[in-house]
Scaffold this active site. Sequence first.
Site, short mmCIF file in Angstrom:
data_model
loop_
_atom_site.label_atom_id
_atom_site.label_comp_id
_atom_site.label_asym_id
_atom_site.label_seq_id
_atom_site.Cartn_x
_atom_site.Cartn_y
_atom_site.Cartn_z
N ARG A 2 44.51 56.20 44.13
CA ARG A 2 43.05 56.29 43.97
C ARG A 2 42.41 57.08 45.11
O ARG A 2 41.33 56.75 45.61
CB ARG A 2 42.42 54.89 43.89
CG ARG A 2 42.89 54.07 42.72
CD ARG A 2 42.50 54.70 41.39
NE ARG A 2 43.05 53.92 40.29
CZ ARG A 2 44.25 54.14 39.74
NH1 ARG A 2 45.00 55.14 40.19
NH2 ARG A 2 44.70 53.40 38.76
N SER B 118 36.91 49.19 37.09
CA SER B 118 37.53 48.45 38.19
C SER B 118 36.80 48.73 39.49
O SER B 118 36.69 49.89 39.91
CB SER B 118 39.00 48.83 38.32
OG SER B 118 39.71 48.54 37.14
N GLU C 197 36.75 50.83 44.87
CA GLU C 197 37.06 52.14 44.26
C GLU C 197 35.83 53.04 44.25
O GLU C 197 35.92 54.22 44.57
CB GLU C 197 37.60 51.96 42.84
CG GLU C 197 39.06 51.58 42.77
CD GLU C 197 39.64 51.81 41.39
OE1 GLU C 197 39.12 52.67 40.65
OE2 GLU C 197 40.62 51.13 41.04
#
Length: 372
Positions: free
Chosen positions: A195, A268, A364
């Site tokens: 990520r 998420s 995130e």
Amino acid sequence: MRGGDPPPQGSPQPRQPAQPVSIAASEAGSAPRWTRDADLTARTSFRVPARAAWLVEVSDAGSLPAVLEDPRIAGAELLVFGGGSNLLFAAPLDGVALALTGDAVEVVGDDGDHVVVRAGTGHGWHGFVQHTLSLGLSGLENLSLIPGTVGAAPIQNIGAYGVEIDQRVHAVEAWDRDAGRPVRLAADDCGFAYRDSRFKRESGRWVVTAVEFALSRTPRLQLGYAGIGAELATMGVVEPTPALVSEAVCRIRRSKLPDPAVLGNAGSFFKNPIVPEDHAAALLDAHPGMPSFAAGPGWRKLSAGWLIDAAGWKGHRDGDAGVAPGHALVLVNHGQASGAELLALARRIAGSVQARFGVALEPEPRIVGASW
């Protein structure tokens, strides 16, 4: 490149180190559009109050050099803005939001099996995935229904259901603000990590303008991720195709994740934490049902959703800031939550997980107007 089955590397155009490229203004390109005190609320999937001192929308990448030299940008914070699906505005942006809207798609390499497809950064991600499937190409089907744009995909190194975008990127075209020129970065030069990418770590330097993807006409389906096989069986599929895998992924996502158009969210919210093997082993001894995955020599990846659920946060609500009742990893705006309220809830959740499991969670989404 990171783990998993990579795409065919015998693509028709060999990878090259970062190199200058030209950006030519197209005849059809329209002039950049500037908006002062821009309301960005409807442009973000969290649907929290969001404003920027300026918004500039650029449909033609050839206009980008002049835009970046504009005095309204000089010395101001620049936020490169895609679909707004990975942003949390905790305060207004006292700077410029730059939205690249060019969405042209073209095949730039084809040897009969290996195909390189180039897409403008403003193209909607799911629409692009569906377009590649319509061309008979495989490689992106596991990444179906992820919100956002093509340009955001390499920045965040998006991933789902056993596939991450670094396995499919052939090259990224970007404007290098430090060098004052456009460059083309091969996938190995993008600094991809979980990520993460150099575009994210060096967010003030790069403006992604287009992305090339290495895809294939020969399906190499990734079916090992939990849930895909079961969903295909539910669909009555005996011989999966890329399009059917895409449909299965869409069905899974719709069953688990709230629709941002109905309930504001950014998917998420937390990354799955990666911890030393001995730490993971100790947690598994205490919690035998805890999911754990290999993450390289000496490391294990844990499920952030499981940790949050085990800490009792699934379905929690503080006013209109809450956690989705069906998925503990998703923070939601029930209507009138502010970004600051969602950030405060996220910090409480992370503190609870740290106290109970000794595991640090990281967000995130990019947080605008505050630090984590």
